[in-house]
Structures are given as structure tokens and as C-alpha cells.
Design an enzyme around this catalytic site. Structure first.
Site, PDB file in Angstrom:
ATOM      1  N   GLU A  72      -7.274  22.565 -68.198  1.00 53.16           N
ATOM      2  CA  GLU A  72      -6.240  21.932 -68.869  1.00 53.16           C
ATOM      3  C   GLU A  72      -5.660  20.997 -67.912  1.00 53.16           C
ATOM      4  OE1 GLU A  72      -3.434  24.743 -70.521  1.00 53.16           O
ATOM      5  OE2 GLU A  72      -4.924  25.618 -71.781  1.00 53.16           O
ATOM      6  N   LYS A  74      -2.956  19.046 -66.059  1.00 61.43           N
ATOM      7  CA  LYS A  74      -1.717  19.612 -65.293  1.00 61.43           C
ATOM      8  C   LYS A  74      -0.800  18.495 -65.388  1.00 61.43           C
ATOM      9  CE  LYS A  74       0.245  21.978 -61.180  1.00 61.43           C
ATOM     10  NZ  LYS A  74       1.505  21.563 -61.588  1.00 61.43           N
ATOM     11  N   ARG A  87       8.503  23.233 -66.983  1.00 63.52           N
ATOM     12  CA  ARG A  87       8.112  24.339 -67.830  1.00 63.52           C
ATOM     13  C   ARG A  87       9.188  24.665 -68.840  1.00 63.52           C
ATOM     14  NH1 ARG A  87       4.390  28.878 -65.203  1.00 63.52           N
ATOM     15  NH2 ARG A  87       3.953  30.025 -67.300  1.00 63.52           N
ATOM     16  N   GLU A 121       4.763  22.436 -71.214  1.00 63.71           N
ATOM     17  CA  GLU A 121       5.300  21.493 -69.897  1.00 63.71           C
ATOM     18  C   GLU A 121       5.741  20.236 -70.749  1.00 63.71           C
ATOM     19  OE1 GLU A 121       5.020  22.458 -66.866  1.00 63.71           O
ATOM     20  OE2 GLU A 121       5.388  20.960 -65.540  1.00 63.71           O
ATOM     21  N   ARG A 159       1.656  36.339 -60.131  1.00 62.52           N
ATOM     22  CA  ARG A 159       0.713  35.065 -59.587  1.00 62.52           C
ATOM     23  C   ARG A 159      -0.491  35.968 -59.290  1.00 62.52           C
ATOM     24  NH1 ARG A 159       2.833  30.426 -57.632  1.00 62.52           N
ATOM     25  NH2 ARG A 159       4.951  31.264 -57.185  1.00 62.52           N
ATOM     26  N   LYS A 177      -3.916  26.391 -59.847  1.00 67.70           N
ATOM     27  CA  LYS A 177      -3.633  24.756 -60.103  1.00 67.70           C
ATOM     28  C   LYS A 177      -4.484  23.948 -58.948  1.00 67.70           C
ATOM     29  CE  LYS A 177       0.462  25.995 -57.686  1.00 67.70           C
ATOM     30  NZ  LYS A 177       2.010  25.964 -57.632  1.00 67.70           N
TER      31      LYS A 177
HETATM   32  P1  AMP Z   1       3.194  24.309 -59.832  1.00 65.41           P
HETATM   33  O1  AMP Z   1       4.185  23.759 -60.510  1.00 65.41           O
HETATM   34  O2  AMP Z   1       2.591  23.498 -58.578  1.00 65.41           O
HETATM   35  O3  AMP Z   1       3.584  25.562 -59.197  1.00 65.41           O
HETATM   36  O4  AMP Z   1       2.094  24.528 -60.943  1.00 65.41           O
HETATM   37  C1  AMP Z   1       2.206  25.504 -61.900  1.00 65.41           C
HETATM   38  C2  AMP Z   1       3.120  24.705 -63.029  1.00 65.41           C
HETATM   39  O5  AMP Z   1       2.452  23.567 -63.608  1.00 65.41           O
HETATM   40  C3  AMP Z   1       3.592  25.745 -63.992  1.00 65.41           C
HETATM   41  O6  AMP Z   1       4.311  26.393 -63.875  1.00 65.41           O
HETATM   42  C4  AMP Z   1       3.738  24.753 -65.209  1.00 65.41           C
HETATM   43  O7  AMP Z   1       5.233  24.196 -65.145  1.00 65.41           O
HETATM   44  C5  AMP Z   1       2.776  23.312 -65.022  1.00 65.41           C
HETATM   45  N1  AMP Z   1       1.689  23.122 -65.931  1.00 65.41           N
HETATM   46  C6  AMP Z   1       1.473  21.726 -66.172  1.00 65.41           C
HETATM   47  N2  AMP Z   1       0.362  21.735 -67.055  1.00 65.41           N
HETATM   48  C7  AMP Z   1       0.127  22.920 -67.366  1.00 65.41           C
HETATM   49  C8  AMP Z   1      -0.784  23.565 -67.991  1.00 65.41           C
HETATM   50  N3  AMP Z   1      -1.811  22.795 -68.921  1.00 65.41           N
HETATM   51  N4  AMP Z   1      -0.724  24.904 -68.186  1.00 65.41           N
HETATM   52  C9  AMP Z   1       0.131  25.863 -67.506  1.00 65.41           C
HETATM   53  N5  AMP Z   1       1.038  25.130 -66.589  1.00 65.41           N
HETATM   54  C10 AMP Z   1       0.961  23.818 -66.510  1.00 65.41           C
END
Ligand code: AMP
Length: 686
Positions: free
Chosen positions: A364, A366, A371, A416, A533, A539
Site C-alpha cells: 500500500e 505509505k 494516523r 492515515e 510491532r 514500512k
Molecule cells: P512510521 O510512521 O514510519 O512508523 O510508519 C508507520 C506509519 O505509517 C503508521 O503508523 C501509519 O501512521 C502510517 N501509514 C501511512 N500509510 C499507511 C498504510 N497504507 N497502512 C498502514 N500505515 C500507514
């Protein structure tokens, strides 16, 4: 239960950093705790008064605490501040002044507390809890009332705390102060509480290998055996034979002092409840390590699974006491009561991401926003951040998109939310939308200026049914079935299911070209694991690795930076104990003028409220603010409590959407350190 009894346990917990010892200490206390007290005793052990899902916080900073100590002991504030600077802990300062005080003076607390007992009576745990839980309610007034009564509310808060301090013994005062400041420092995090609840209320499972180990573990087992007196043990026949033939004084005594029920493995496997009260036994000994491990895991999973739903170990323990495993399994999620979010792991390449989540995987976009966990019941909508803060008022636009675009009567969905520029149709950087989270007034105006689009990507509850255990693709199907997409307002995250590296790389490039941060890789069969986690979600971002760290200290600046906090102490999280370990100091990446990015002035005003103690020009800060840190490399270092230091750390963002419990962990640092050692540029630098 008397508060002094709880304090004895706090003191024992403070003295050890070993997870197993902490677990034993906590479980010992839980076994003794009456069912009526268990909820709040567990919260207090974890350093909190309110459960995680609750919006209520005590919200008392050091400056108000100084006033409360002054009021309780009749000592002037300067004196308290002086001592605080010397000792660095308001808890011990209160302890010291409490020792000096004479006869306790009593306050007229009409309308503030229902506690009628006098200072001469012993302080009960419930009295402490009850006074503390009243504090946030004092704030529940309209803005207008607040303005008029601000002083009065503050006064009432002071009285509630001062009253407790006044009645507390010196050592009790230490822990009351620390609880109020959310800085208990006894190191009981979620994992320890899960293990302690399991140990206290469910039979402990051992397998033969642990009985007959030749090394130090055998000694430990013998110690455990000799500590068992008057207990009931269910033992597999094979184990009993082995024990008897092993002989020895310890075994002889053990057999004499305890009731041993011998069963065969079929009988043991058919046991439906390991809840001690139902089972009528405290221990289970089995022959095979796999069987033992499986039994043990099933108990831990039942407790952890219940916590995922209830979000409060206090409620989990009470449920166990009332109804054992059956009660745990019957727990239900509730709309308008947020659950912890599932967290993502990082991968460095497409191949690595696939290897963690398996193939085919759901890829998907990102999105680079923040969130939202959105709860809907009929017309009512509530929006929570990943830290479970309620931000519904700040997002009236999202509330109306949800009312219009989600057909379900009752659901909990996640997405998001990204800010975008209506003119260019491009996404806005995270910093802009984060302003909307902070905004308390003129929210509608800001909503117009910074419109947002919600990209929904998961669902955990629908029309009375919990979907946590359903595979991801099924959840995604349920999500799609209730969403009527509204372009640029409410959509379902763009997804591609593939096992092909080339297709994944193309999708990655497409996502980046559309202004996103990278890609998410998701295991299509995985359940939703709140707060974990676990590698069901990965990611992938092109940028250099950054770390999310917590600020735990700072220095007051000099020269043109005087009046501002400068050089900030950074810390990572010790996932076992929940404490924070320092990993470096940082003073770059912060602006001197309040232009783009975060300025010293802004950071100082955010942090000032949370100063725990000051010594000369250095301050300790309660761990609450998470910052994203870029750096050159990680080095081993004896100078910081994590054992590591960052080379050239600089701040890239303030992560107001994250809580300290989401900061990067020590094991993440260890992993990154190990990974970077393989890099040639690192080797040549040495
Ligand atoms: P990070 O903020 O770097 O820890 O990456 C994880 C975060 O990406 C999640 O907690 C969401 O806030 C965000 N995110 C963005 N797009 C998505 C998606 N398609 N699915 C899940 N999380 C997403």
C-alpha cells in the site's frame, strides 16, 4: 489495603532491574490483593491512575507540585526549590520535608474529597487513588467558567494532593509525588504485568528439562521446589518417575510437603482451565518441552489477548478473578474506547520486506500524515490519534466525511490522514497538518485552510463483531464494503497484491512520485495485533534511517540562546522495563527564528512544563516528547546508559503524534548497529 503495603512493593521493585524478579514481586502482591482493590492497584503499580484508553490525565507539572508540598508541610517554596535542585527528585524532597513536619494539620476539604479519616489514621491505597482520580474532573468546565475559576480549580487540585501528602508517612509521600508527576520509576511495563498476572492467577508450567538441568538452573529449580510448601502440583507420570528416581533431600521434602496429583499427558492436555481456582493446583509439571511451552504460551496469550481488547491490565485482572479464562475470552471491544494501534517494522529493501511479511503481500502507499483511529456509532464519531488522544474536536471535516461516507452503524476503522493543498492538489508535509492536532480554537477556519484526505487502511470492529483475529485481506474486504469513497476526502488506501519484486519496485516508485513517504508491505493473512510491532506490517522508505527518540533532559542555553533550552538529551526505550536509556545529546536541526521547522523557543515552551528537576543549568525532563532524529552512524559508548551514542544527531521533526512508548527501542538500536557494521563506508571510517 494500606498504602504503606503498596509502598513496600514499590521499594522492592526499585531495587532490582531484573525482569524475572520484578515479575515475581508483582505477582506476589497481586496474589494478596483483594478483588475489590485489584483494578487500581495494578494501575498504580504501572505508575498510572487512569487506564490507557481513558482521556483523563492528572496533568500536574513540577511547579504545581512544589506548591502542593509547600501547602502540605508549611514550608516556603524557595526552600523546596533549593532542595529540589540539590537532590533532583521532588519525591525525595517531599519525603524529607514530611519527616520534619510536626502534627498534621487538616484541611477543610468540603466538596473536594470524601475522605473523612483523620491524619492519625493510616492512608489507604483507595484514598490515594480516589484523590488523584478527582483531579482531571476539576477541569471539566466550560472555557468561560474556567477563566473565572482557574485559580479556584488550581486551589482544589492543590488541596487534593496536599491532603494526601499531609496524611502520608515520609516514604509514602515520595511515591505519591512521583505518581502525580507520572514519574514513578519502578519499571513495571506491560510485559512484566502480563507475566505477573499469569503467574499470580494461573498455574505455573514447568517441563522436565527445567528440572534436570545441570547448570545453575537446576539450583534455581531446587530453590523453587524448597520454596513450595502446602502447594498442589499436577505432575505428568513420567516426570514423577524421573523425579523419584532422581532422589535427593530436596525432592523428598518436596514430596512430603506438597500434594502431588499424578496424571498422564492425555489428562493434562484435556485440562480446560489453568486458572488456579478452577484447577485446584498451583503448578503443572510436564515431560515434553514443547508441550510445556505451548501450555505456558496459551496462558500468556489469553492474558495478553484480553489486554489487547480491554486496554487496561486492571480490568483484565479483575476479569480473571471473577471468571478465569472464560471471562477473558468473553471480553468485548467497545466503540468509543480506543485500542492500541498495530505498529510497523522497518525494512531496507523490497526483498527484505517480502521476506518478512511473506508472499504474496499486500502493498500500500505509505501516506505521510498522521494516523487516526475512527470510532462510529450511529451519528456519533470519535477520532483518536495513535497515542489514543481524542482529537475529534480538531477535525470537524473528518467527522462529517465519516458520517457521510461510512455506511456501518458501528465500527472502528483506521486510516492515515494527509493534509493537501487544494489549489495544486499535492500533499502537504506532515508539519503543516500537525498544527491541526494542536489547534484548540478556530478549528473550522484551520480546517478550511488545511483540508485533509483520510486514507483508510484497516478495520478492527464492525457491527458488534471484533475483527482482530480475521486475516488482513478479509478485514480489507469488510472495510471496502462499508466505505463510499469521496475523492480528496475519504478513500481506501491504494493497494496492490503481488509477489513480484519488479512490480513492487514500480509501485514503490509510483507511490513516491505521488508525494508519499514510501510503501507498506502487509501480510495478507495476519491478524491485527494491537500495540505490537510483530512484523505483519513493514514500512519501506527511501530516506536514510531516522530514529524516534525521547527527550529526557536539556541544558539552558547561553549567549544568544539564553532563555531557551538548547542541547537536548536523547533516549531510547528499554522495552523490558519501560524505562528510558540515554543515547546522546543533540542541538542541531532546530531553528533560532520561528520560521519553517521547529524553533528553540517553541521546543522550550513545549518542554518547560515537564521539567522534573533542575541542577545548575541542566534539567531533567519527564519523558513525553518524541523527536525524529537523523544521524550519521551509531557507535558504542560508555557515556550513555544505552551503551550507544549517535554520531552527528540532528532533529528532523517533532513527533507530536507519538507517545514515548512508541520511541525506538534499545533492541532496534542494537539491530541497526549490527547492520551498519556490514556497510563498507562504516568500516572505512573507522
Ligand atoms: P512510521 O510512521 O514510519 O512508523 O510508519 C508507520 C506509519 O505509517 C503508521 O503508523 C501509519 O501512521 C502510517 N501509514 C501511512 N500509510 C499507511 C498504510 N497504507 N497502512 C498502514 N500505515 C500507514
Amino acid at each position: 489495603m494500606e498504602y504503606s503495603a503498596l509502598v513496600e512493593y514499590y521499594k522492592r521493585l526499585e531495587e532490582t532491574s531484573l525482569k524475572t524478579e520484578k515479575t515475581t514481586i508483582v505477582s506476589e502482591l497481586l496474589e494478596k490483593t483483594p478483588a475489590d482493590d485489584i483494578k487500581y492497584i495494578i494501575r498504580l503499580l504501572m505508575g498510572r491512575v487512569f487506564p490507557l484508553w481513558s482521556e483523563e490525565v492528572i496533568g500536574i507539572a513540577s511547579n504545581l507540585m512544589i506548591k502542593a508540598i509547600s501547602k502540605a508541610y508549611g514550608i516556603n517554596e524557595e526552600k523546596i526549590i533549593g532542595k529540589w535542585k540539590e537532590t533532583g527528585d521532588l519525591g525525595t524532597v517531599a519525603e524529607e520535608f514530611s519527616q520534619r513536619k510536626g502534627q498534621p494539620s487538616l484541611y477543610d476539604l468540603t466538596g473536594c474529597t470524601s475522605n473523612k479519616d483523620t491524619g492519625a489514621q493510616r492512608l489507604k491505597v483507595f484514598s490515594v487513588y480516589d484523590n488523584l482520580r478527582k483531579i482531571p474532573n476539576l477541569d471539566k468546565q466550560t472555557a468561560e467558567e474556567k477563566k473565572l475559576q482557574c485559580k479556584k480549580i488550581q486551589e482544589k487540585k492543590l488541596v487534593l494532593i496536599a491532603e494526601l501528602l499531609n496524611r502520608a508517612k515520609p516514604v509514602e509521600a515520595r511515591f505519591i509525588v512521583r505518581t502525580v508527576l507520572s514519574d514513578l520509576r519502578v519499571g513495571v511495563a506491560e510485559g512484566i504485568m502480563r507475566d505477573a498476572i499469569s503467574k499470580a492467577f494461573f498455574a505455573d508450567v514447568y517441563w522436565k528439562a527445567t528440572l534436570f538441568q545441570k547448570n545453575g538452573k537446576k539450583k534455581r529449580f531446587e530453590k523453587m521446589l524448597s520454596g513450595m510448601k502446602g502447594k498442589t502440583v499436577i505432575a505428568e507420570d513420567k516426570v514423577m518417575d524421573a523425579l523419584r528416581s532422581g532422589g535427593g533431600k530436596v525432592i523428598e521434602d518436596f514430596l512430603k510437603d506438597n500434594t502431588v496429583i499424578v496424571k498422564n499427558i492425555e489428562e493434562i492436555n484435556s485440562i480446560s482451565s489453568f486458572f488456579k481456582k478452577n484447577l485446584g493446583a498451583d503448578y503443572v509439571f510436564v515431560d515434553d518441552a514443547d508441550v510445556g511451552n505451548k501450555l505456558k504460551k496459551s496462558i500468556l496469550d489469553a492474558v495478553e489477548g484480553a489486554y489487547e481488547i480491554a486496554n487496561d491490565y486492571g480490568a483484565v485482572a479483575k476479569t480473571v478473578l471473577d471468571a478465569g479464562e472464560t471471562g477473558l475470552l468473553a471480553l468485548k471491544m467497545q466503540v468509543m474506547r480506543p485500542i492500541r494501534v498495530m505498529l510497523a517494522q522497518k525494512a531496507g529493501t523490497v526483498d527484505e520486506a517480502f521476506s518478512i511479511v511473506g508472499t504474496p503481500a499486500a502493498l500500500e502507499y505509505k501516506y505521510d500524515g498522521f494516523r487516526m483511529q475512527i470510532h462510529k456509532r450511529g451519528h456519533d464519531v470519535a477520532i483518536y490519534t495513535r497515542r489514543l488522544e481524542n482529537v475529534t474536536n480538531q477535525f470537524p471535516d473528518v467527522v462529517s466525511y465519516v458520517r457521510e461516507g461510512i455506511s456501518a452503524k458501528e465500527c472502528i476503522v483506521e486510516g492515515e490522514t494527509v493534509g493537501f493543498d487544494a489549489r495544486s492538489g499535492r500533499y502537504l508535509p506532515f508539519q503543516k497538518i500537525s498544527r491541526r492536532i494542536r489547534r484548540k480554537y478556530d478549528v473550522r477556519k484551520t480546517a478550511g485552510e488545511i483540508p485533509v484526505v483520510v486514507n483508510l487502511f484497516d478495520i478492527s470492529y464492525l457491527e458488534g463483531k471484533m475483527l482482530l483475529k480475521k486475516p488482513f485481506l478479509q478485514r480489507r474486504g469488510e472495510l471496502k464494503s462499508i466505505v463510499r469513497e469521496m475523492p480528496n476526502k475519504l478513500v481506501v488506501a491504494k493497494q496492490k497484491i503481488t509477489d513480484d519484486v519488479k512490480a513492487a519496485k514500480e509501485f514503490y516508485a509510483e507511490s513516491l512520485a505521488a508525494g508519499n513517504e514510501g510503501l507498506m508491505f502487509k501480510n495478507i493473512e495476519a491478524p491485527y495485533k494491537p500495540g505490537s510491532r510483530v512484523g505483519y506490517m513493514i514500512k519501506l522508505k527511501p530516506v536514510m534511517e531516522t530514529l524516534d527518540l525521547v527527550i529526557t533532559g536539556a541544558e539552558w542555553g547561553k549567549g544568544k540562546r539564553s532563555g531557551w533550552l538548547s542541547s537536548f538529551v536523547l533516549a531510547c526505550r528499554d522495552e523490558e522495563t519501560g524505562s528510558f536509556l540515554t543515547i546522546g545529546k543533540m542541538g542541531t536541526g532546530i531553528k533560532e527564528k520561528p520560521e519553517a521547522g521547529v524553533s528553540f523557543d517553541e521546543l522550550t515552551s513545549i518542554l518547560k512544563e515537564h521539567i522534573l528537576r533542575e541542577k545548575k543549568n541542566t534539567v531533567d525532563i519527564a519523558p513525553f516528547l518524541v523527536v525524529e532524529i537523523a544521524y550519521e552512524e551509531i557507535q558504542k559508548s560508555p557515556n550513555y546508559s544505552s551503551g550507544y551514542a549517535l554520531r552527528f544527531p540532528r532533529m528532523s521533526k517533532v513527533r507530536e503524534d507519538r507517545g514515548p512508548d512508541e520511541a525506538d527501542s534499545l533492541s532496534r538500536i542494537v539491530e541497526l548497529f549490527a547492520r551498519q557494521r556490514g556497510r563498507t563506508n562504516f568500516v572505512t571510517k573507522q
